[in-house]
Design a protein around this motif. Structure first.
Motif, PDB file in Angstrom:
ATOM      1  N   UNK A  87     -47.306  12.067  43.088  1.00  0.00           N
ATOM      2  CA  UNK A  87     -46.252  12.962  42.970  1.00  0.00           C
ATOM      3  C   UNK A  87     -45.778  13.272  42.502  1.00  0.00           C
ATOM      4  N   UNK A  88     -45.599  12.846  41.419  1.00  0.00           N
ATOM      5  CA  UNK A  88     -43.877  13.305  40.554  1.00  0.00           C
ATOM      6  C   UNK A  88     -44.314  13.828  39.405  1.00  0.00           C
ATOM      7  N   UNK A 110     -51.272  23.956  44.655  1.00  0.00           N
ATOM      8  CA  UNK A 110     -51.727  22.842  43.728  1.00  0.00           C
ATOM      9  C   UNK A 110     -51.685  21.326  44.986  1.00  0.00           C
ATOM     10  N   UNK A 111     -50.784  21.971  46.431  1.00  0.00           N
ATOM     11  CA  UNK A 111     -51.567  20.261  46.833  1.00  0.00           C
ATOM     12  C   UNK A 111     -52.800  19.794  46.997  1.00  0.00           C
ATOM     13  N   UNK A 112     -54.172  20.640  47.299  1.00  0.00           N
ATOM     14  CA  UNK A 112     -54.987  20.559  47.600  1.00  0.00           C
ATOM     15  C   UNK A 112     -55.813  19.416  46.199  1.00  0.00           C
ATOM     16  N   UNK A 113     -55.482  19.996  45.146  1.00  0.00           N
ATOM     17  CA  UNK A 113     -56.224  19.650  43.911  1.00  0.00           C
ATOM     18  C   UNK A 113     -55.041  17.727  43.741  1.00  0.00           C
ATOM     19  N   UNK A 114     -54.304  17.625  44.075  1.00  0.00           N
ATOM     20  CA  UNK A 114     -53.768  16.764  44.345  1.00  0.00           C
ATOM     21  C   UNK A 114     -53.806  15.987  44.929  1.00  0.00           C
ATOM     22  N   UNK A 115     -54.599  16.161  46.277  1.00  0.00           N
ATOM     23  CA  UNK A 115     -54.694  14.968  47.132  1.00  0.00           C
ATOM     24  C   UNK A 115     -56.248  14.765  47.003  1.00  0.00           C
ATOM     25  N   UNK A 119     -57.682  10.868  46.396  1.00  0.00           N
ATOM     26  CA  UNK A 119     -59.010  10.183  46.951  1.00  0.00           C
ATOM     27  C   UNK A 119     -59.580  10.739  46.418  1.00  0.00           C
ATOM     28  N   UNK A 120     -59.676  10.612  44.908  1.00  0.00           N
ATOM     29  CA  UNK A 120     -61.024  10.288  44.049  1.00  0.00           C
ATOM     30  C   UNK A 120     -60.014   8.769  43.665  1.00  0.00           C
ATOM     31  N   UNK A 121     -59.215   8.616  43.140  1.00  0.00           N
ATOM     32  CA  UNK A 121     -58.342   7.357  42.696  1.00  0.00           C
ATOM     33  C   UNK A 121     -58.728   6.101  43.852  1.00  0.00           C
ATOM     34  N   UNK A 122     -58.624   6.391  44.573  1.00  0.00           N
ATOM     35  CA  UNK A 122     -58.768   5.275  45.989  1.00  0.00           C
ATOM     36  C   UNK A 122     -59.975   5.351  45.791  1.00  0.00           C
ATOM     37  N   UNK A 123     -60.772   6.040  45.707  1.00  0.00           N
ATOM     38  CA  UNK A 123     -62.635   5.953  46.541  1.00  0.00           C
ATOM     39  C   UNK A 123     -63.255   5.300  44.953  1.00  0.00           C
ATOM     40  N   UNK A 124     -62.436   5.591  44.065  1.00  0.00           N
ATOM     41  CA  UNK A 124     -62.795   4.297  42.457  1.00  0.00           C
ATOM     42  C   UNK A 124     -62.943   2.740  42.892  1.00  0.00           C
ATOM     43  N   UNK A 125     -61.356   2.319  43.301  1.00  0.00           N
ATOM     44  CA  UNK A 125     -60.429   1.404  43.464  1.00  0.00           C
ATOM     45  C   UNK A 125     -61.215   0.947  44.489  1.00  0.00           C
TER      46      UNK A 125
END
Length: 127
Positions: A87-88, A110-115, A119-125
């Motif tokens: 977000x920062x 840019x908001x869709x790319x940030x989300x 989502x990729x980070x959440x899914x990998x974790x």
């Protein structure tokens, strides 16, 4: 008399190396659990590999309904931190583009790319 919540942190209250002290502490777990209202578990892969943590959970559930137990995977604070960093960075990139290019709708582009990145980070974790 004590004011406010009292915390029993088993990682520090139960000796981790001296087996004699550890055994005596585990024997007294029931007394702590009887005076508890809620149990918060910071869950990792190794949490249930120790017999005394299984005993602790089973003892608590025999006294209270499962709604009094809160399980927090240790990945949750990490995801929150990563989300805040993204977000920062999103705000920083948006500010730079707004200042140097003069395009004032950067947030919408840019908001869709940030989300998507979050989502990729959440899914990998979660794997």
């Amino acid at each position: 008399s004590c004011q406010g919540p009292i915390v029993f942190l088993d990682k520090t209250c139960i000796h981790q190396e001296d087996l004699n002290i550890q055994r005596r502490s585990i024997e007294k777990l029931g007394a702590f659990l009887c005076h508890s209202e809620t149990m918060v578990i910071c869950y990792t892969d190794i949490y249930l590999t120790k017999l005394w943590t299984v005993y602790e959970v089973a003892s608590f559930l025999s006294l209270y309904p499962i709604q009094h137990m809160k399980v927090i995977p240790t990945v949750v604070p990490l995801l929150l931190f990563i989300g805040l960093v993204l977000l920062y960075l999103f705000g920083l990139v948006s500010l730079i583009i707004n200042c140097f290019v003069g395009f004032y709708y950067t947030e919408h582009c840019l908001a869709p790319f940030a989300w998507y990145a979050f989502a990729i980070v959440c899914r990998r974790s979660a794997r």
